[in-house]
Design a protein around this motif. Structure first.
Motif, PDB file in Angstrom:
ATOM      1  N   LEU A 107       6.528   6.786   0.557  1.00 17.61           N
ATOM      2  CA  LEU A 107       5.310   6.844   1.550  1.00 17.61           C
ATOM      3  C   LEU A 107       4.085   6.595   1.066  1.00 17.61           C
ATOM      4  O   LEU A 107       3.437   5.896   1.597  1.00 17.61           O
ATOM      5  CB  LEU A 107       5.422   8.433   2.227  1.00 17.61           C
ATOM      6  CG  LEU A 107       6.454   8.829   2.572  1.00 17.61           C
ATOM      7  CD1 LEU A 107       6.386  10.249   3.240  1.00 17.61           C
ATOM      8  CD2 LEU A 107       6.819   7.867   3.864  1.00 17.61           C
ATOM      9  N   ASP A 108       3.894   6.772  -0.246  1.00 15.75           N
ATOM     10  CA  ASP A 108       2.481   6.291  -0.991  1.00 15.75           C
ATOM     11  C   ASP A 108       2.394   4.730  -1.298  1.00 15.75           C
ATOM     12  O   ASP A 108       1.238   4.570  -1.619  1.00 15.75           O
ATOM     13  CB  ASP A 108       2.072   7.376  -2.062  1.00 15.75           C
ATOM     14  CG  ASP A 108       3.069   7.360  -3.355  1.00 15.75           C
ATOM     15  OD1 ASP A 108       3.995   6.449  -2.987  1.00 15.75           O
ATOM     16  OD2 ASP A 108       2.865   7.846  -4.222  1.00 15.75           O
ATOM     17  N   GLY A 109       3.430   4.224  -1.186  1.00 12.96           N
ATOM     18  CA  GLY A 109       3.551   2.986  -1.434  1.00 12.96           C
ATOM     19  C   GLY A 109       3.598   2.706  -3.150  1.00 12.96           C
ATOM     20  O   GLY A 109       3.831   1.183  -3.492  1.00 12.96           O
TER      21      GLY A 109
ATOM     22  N   LYS B 239       6.283  -2.765  10.534  1.00 15.45           N
ATOM     23  CA  LYS B 239       6.801  -3.151   8.879  1.00 15.45           C
ATOM     24  C   LYS B 239       7.756  -2.053   8.285  1.00 15.45           C
ATOM     25  O   LYS B 239       7.388  -0.979   8.759  1.00 15.45           O
ATOM     26  CB  LYS B 239       5.650  -3.405   7.957  1.00 15.45           C
ATOM     27  CG  LYS B 239       4.560  -4.548   8.583  1.00 15.45           C
ATOM     28  CD  LYS B 239       3.297  -4.725   7.621  1.00 15.45           C
ATOM     29  CE  LYS B 239       2.432  -5.490   7.996  1.00 15.45           C
ATOM     30  NZ  LYS B 239       1.308  -5.648   7.326  1.00 15.45           N
ATOM     31  N   TYR B 240       8.648  -2.588   7.786  1.00 13.58           N
ATOM     32  CA  TYR B 240       9.693  -1.842   7.289  1.00 13.58           C
ATOM     33  C   TYR B 240       9.998  -2.241   5.794  1.00 13.58           C
ATOM     34  O   TYR B 240      10.801  -2.908   5.536  1.00 13.58           O
ATOM     35  CB  TYR B 240      11.066  -1.631   7.861  1.00 13.58           C
ATOM     36  CG  TYR B 240      11.072  -1.206   9.321  1.00 13.58           C
ATOM     37  CD1 TYR B 240      10.805   0.222   9.634  1.00 13.58           C
ATOM     38  CD2 TYR B 240      10.911  -2.047  10.345  1.00 13.58           C
ATOM     39  CE1 TYR B 240      10.808   0.626  11.014  1.00 13.58           C
ATOM     40  CE2 TYR B 240      10.755  -1.674  11.885  1.00 13.58           C
ATOM     41  CZ  TYR B 240      10.871  -0.156  11.932  1.00 13.58           C
ATOM     42  OH  TYR B 240      10.702   0.462  13.208  1.00 13.58           O
TER      43      TYR B 240
END
Length: 353
Positions: free
Chosen positions: A115-117, A200-201
């Motif tokens: 989730l934080d990329g 975006k996924y």
């Protein structure tokens, strides 16, 4: 006699007990499928690495480094070669179809998009391909315990973007500046069922070092004017032919540019500033180019002078050097003073205390 026999028997039992080998550690046995998968993965990777052993690894002890995250939009001409063809044509595959097939057959590991990329490349972050298929509703079939996906069901048409992490660094060992791709993440863009904005996924992260040997086998077209102009996908990334906007840099707060830029104008200025910093560092890494250019221009202007004017400049330079040397010699002689008494001259040199 009986007592002696009894003691002898006890000694034999003790010796046999000490002579027994230590118990071996029991390890869980791998299944036949796991062994086949390990041999298939390791064998393919080793073979590919032997065929293309020239990959440049980034040293761990570099003196300067900056990690950059970019968005590669496949609608941009520089990146469009990664999107074509959407479905395989003979041996031609686009980047996502190639990655999808490699991951499905177990040739490369894939890792979760958090989730934080940020990316993590340890065993706990690894993702099974079946999980990806189920999460994003990609149709597949299971035959003889193996997952099969038809080419028409691979969602390569929806993968219109990639997140890419690169590292710009200065290698002091050979005094060179490099930009190295570290990881890549395909991003699927799906339209909303109710006509809203597309979402975006990000699917998964891949270590570029795992993918690199296979990219040397696949080509990409990089010109709209000359369709015969191709290069390998590995050369495409190694030579930094892609174009992507910066959306994040590695920083101590872990923030993206959008999190500390108040609006789109500020975001664009920050992206431009970071790009300029990288370009300036690379340009001036061996000295100030402005000063070097000024010296070159002055030397060129002297070389273009008339021979008489050049000789006049040389005489002027010699005169300046003689004047400077005379001043230096007078300065050195000032450390000696002359004391005269009754016509006798005595030279006394001052001593420092």
């Amino acid at each position: 006699m009986k007592r002696l026999l009894f003691l002898l028997m006890i000694g034999l039992v003790a010796c046999s007990a000490f002579a027994q080998p230590k118990a071996r550690r029991t390890t869980p046995q791998k299944t036949l499928e796991q062994k086949k998968q390990e041999v298939r993965t390791q064998g393919m990777t080793q073979r590919a690495l032997l065929m293309y052993p020239t990959a440049l690894e980034m040293p761990e002890d570099v003196v300067w480094r900056r990690d950059i995250y970019r968005e590669l939009d496949l609608n941009v001409d520089a990146n469009a070669g990664l999107y074509y063809p959407v479905e395989p044509i003979d041996k031609q595959l686009n980047l996502f179809t190639y990655i999808f097939k490699l991951a499905l057959n177990g040739y490369i590991p894939i890792y979760e998009y958090r989730l934080d990329g940020n990316e993590m490349f340890n065993d706990s972050a690894r993702v099974q391909m079946k999980t990806v298929l189920d999460n994003y509703h990609i149709y597949y079939e299971t035959r003889n315990g193996k997952i099969r996906v038809d080419n028409s069901d691979i969602p390569s048409a929806e993968v219109k973007m990639y997140y890419l992490k690169e590292s710009a660094y200065y290698d002091q060992a050979n005094s060179s500046f490099h930009r190295k791709v570290l990881s890549i993440c395909p991003v699927m863009i799906r339209e909303d069922d109710f006509g809203g904005e597309a979402s975006k996924y990000p699917l998964f992260w891949i270590k570029y070092s795992d993918l690199e040997p296979f990219l040397s086998r696949q080509t990409v077209m990089y010109s709209n004017l000359n369709n015969a102009a191709t290069m390998t996908m590995d050369d495409y990334f190694t030579m930094n032919k892609y174009e992507g906007k910066i959306y994040k840099t590695t920083n101590m707060l872990g923030k993206t540019l959008a999190q500390y830029c108040q609006n789109d104008s500020a975001l664009k200025k920050e992206q431009t500033r970071i790009e300029a910093e990288l370009a300036t560092f690379e340009k001036n890494i061996f000295g100030d180019e402005v000063k070097k250019k000024a010296v070159r221009d002055s030397l060129d202007s002297i070389a273009k002078l008339d021979p008489k004017e050049r000789r006049a400049l040389e005489r002027e330079a010699q005169k300046t050097r003689r004047t400077s040397s005379a001043k230096a010699s007078r300065k050195r002689s000032s450390g000696t003073r002359i004391i005269s008494s009754s016509g006798a001259r005595l030279s006394v040199r001052r001593e420092r205390h």
